[in-house]
Write a protein that holds these residues in place. Structure first.
Motif, PDB file in Angstrom:
ATOM      1  N   THR A   1      88.206  45.946  56.266  1.00 53.52           N
ATOM      2  CA  THR A   1      87.544  46.026  57.662  1.00 53.52           C
ATOM      3  C   THR A   1      86.810  47.425  57.944  1.00 53.52           C
ATOM      4  OG1 THR A   1      89.473  44.820  58.626  1.00 53.52           O
ATOM      5  CG2 THR A   1      88.356  46.014  60.214  1.00 53.52           C
ATOM      6  N   PRO A   2      85.422  47.378  58.177  1.00 50.05           N
ATOM      7  CA  PRO A   2      84.765  48.619  58.305  1.00 50.05           C
ATOM      8  C   PRO A   2      85.068  49.344  59.521  1.00 50.05           C
ATOM      9  CG  PRO A   2      83.222  46.848  58.347  1.00 50.05           C
ATOM     10  CD  PRO A   2      84.827  46.197  58.440  1.00 50.05           C
ATOM     11  N   LYS A   3      84.995  50.680  59.780  1.00 48.99           N
ATOM     12  CA  LYS A   3      85.493  51.321  60.888  1.00 48.99           C
ATOM     13  C   LYS A   3      84.412  51.149  62.229  1.00 48.99           C
ATOM     14  CE  LYS A   3      83.242  55.610  59.481  1.00 48.99           C
ATOM     15  NZ  LYS A   3      83.100  57.024  58.934  1.00 48.99           N
ATOM     16  N   PRO A   4      84.873  51.378  63.438  1.00 47.89           N
ATOM     17  CA  PRO A   4      83.659  50.959  64.495  1.00 47.89           C
ATOM     18  C   PRO A   4      82.577  51.985  64.255  1.00 47.89           C
ATOM     19  CG  PRO A   4      85.967  51.394  65.260  1.00 47.89           C
ATOM     20  CD  PRO A   4      85.895  51.518  63.798  1.00 47.89           C
ATOM     21  N   THR A   5      81.239  51.323  64.313  1.00 46.17           N
ATOM     22  CA  THR A   5      80.239  52.118  63.847  1.00 46.17           C
ATOM     23  C   THR A   5      79.343  52.245  65.181  1.00 46.17           C
ATOM     24  OG1 THR A   5      80.362  50.824  61.653  1.00 46.17           O
ATOM     25  CG2 THR A   5      78.230  51.874  62.415  1.00 46.17           C
ATOM     26  N   ILE A   6      78.766  53.244  65.480  1.00 48.59           N
ATOM     27  CA  ILE A   6      77.838  53.602  66.555  1.00 48.59           C
ATOM     28  C   ILE A   6      76.416  53.053  65.880  1.00 48.59           C
ATOM     29  CG2 ILE A   6      76.419  55.150  67.714  1.00 48.59           C
ATOM     30  CD1 ILE A   6      78.583  57.117  67.841  1.00 48.59           C
ATOM     31  N   LYS A   7      75.862  52.104  66.897  1.00 45.74           N
ATOM     32  CA  LYS A   7      74.415  51.352  66.704  1.00 45.74           C
ATOM     33  C   LYS A   7      73.432  52.262  66.858  1.00 45.74           C
ATOM     34  CE  LYS A   7      71.787  47.566  67.188  1.00 45.74           C
ATOM     35  NZ  LYS A   7      70.764  48.278  67.922  1.00 45.74           N
ATOM     36  N   ALA A   8      72.939  53.408  66.057  1.00 50.70           N
ATOM     37  CA  ALA A   8      72.072  54.278  66.537  1.00 50.70           C
ATOM     38  C   ALA A   8      70.692  53.337  66.542  1.00 50.70           C
ATOM     39  CB  ALA A   8      71.894  55.468  65.387  1.00 50.70           C
TER      40      ALA A   8
END
Length: 204
Positions: free
Chosen positions: A9-16
């Motif tokens: 599971t990927p870590k939460p990612t900021i959608k730049a």
């Protein structure tokens, strides 16, 4: 028992927010911004079909990647770059999804003054599905809004409706041109076959 594949599971990612379309379809390595997806394969899967899909919460597939190179790919001026290919070596593999929907297909030898990458998705939760032959695993990732942006959820939704309409329209145009070219080829081929045969003048 035998080892199995594992999708992490990927870590939460900021959608730049880097807008616009690019000519190159993102190659899945060293992303300027994107969701890093790690998965474990018990053996090299080069000869198997491996597919990575990104789905929205309505289970609609927004992006598909696989491990097969496009053998028919030819680079031409103003055309799309090669498709991104999933790594499938034994052990842990890493790939990056660049927040975008599926790329728009090119029209061979037609220069397009713009890009081919699909539009960018909105922040939210997305499913990631890894399929190896008949087995699959699914996880989720949270795309977080860029804290520098002040857009409301409604503004994001309105923007997404517009972006998907643009994508669909471009897809329709490119598909139509490619289909018309296919029909023209068939007609030319038929003409060549019929020429010189008696009693078919009225057909040509």
């Amino acid at each position: 028992g035998s080892e199995k594949m594992k999708l992490f599971t990927p870590k939460p990612t900021i959608k730049a927010n880097f807008g616009g379309r690019s000519r190159e379809t993102f190659n899945g390595k060293n992303p300027p911004n994107g969701v890093l997806i790690d998965y474990y394969l018990p053996e090299s899967m080069d000869s198997s079909m491996v597919k990575l899909e990104i789905l929205d919460m309505m289970d609609k597939v927004v992006r598909t990647y696989d491990n097969k190179k496009d053998k028919k790919f030819k680079r031409y001026e103003g055309g799309p770059g090669p498709k991104a290919v999933l790594p499938t070596k034994k052990g842990v593999n890493r790939f990056a999804w660049d927040f975008k929907r599926n790329a728009i297909p090119g029209v061979p030898n037609v220069f397009v003054n713009g890009g081919y990458s699909g539009s960018s998705v909105a922040p939210g939760t997305y499913k990631i599905r890894l399929t190896v032959d008949d087995a699959s695993e699914t996880t989720e990732v949270a795309l977080l809004q860029d804290p520098r942006l002040t857009d409301t959820q409604k503004e994001f939704t309105d923007q997404q409706i517009l972006l998907t309409q643009i994508d669909d329209n471009l897809l329709d145009i490119h598909d139509s041109v490619n289909k018309m070219r296919g029909v023209k080829k068939q007609i030319n081929s038929l003409q060549n076959t019929l020429e010189g045969q008696e009693g078919v003048d009225s057909l040509i």
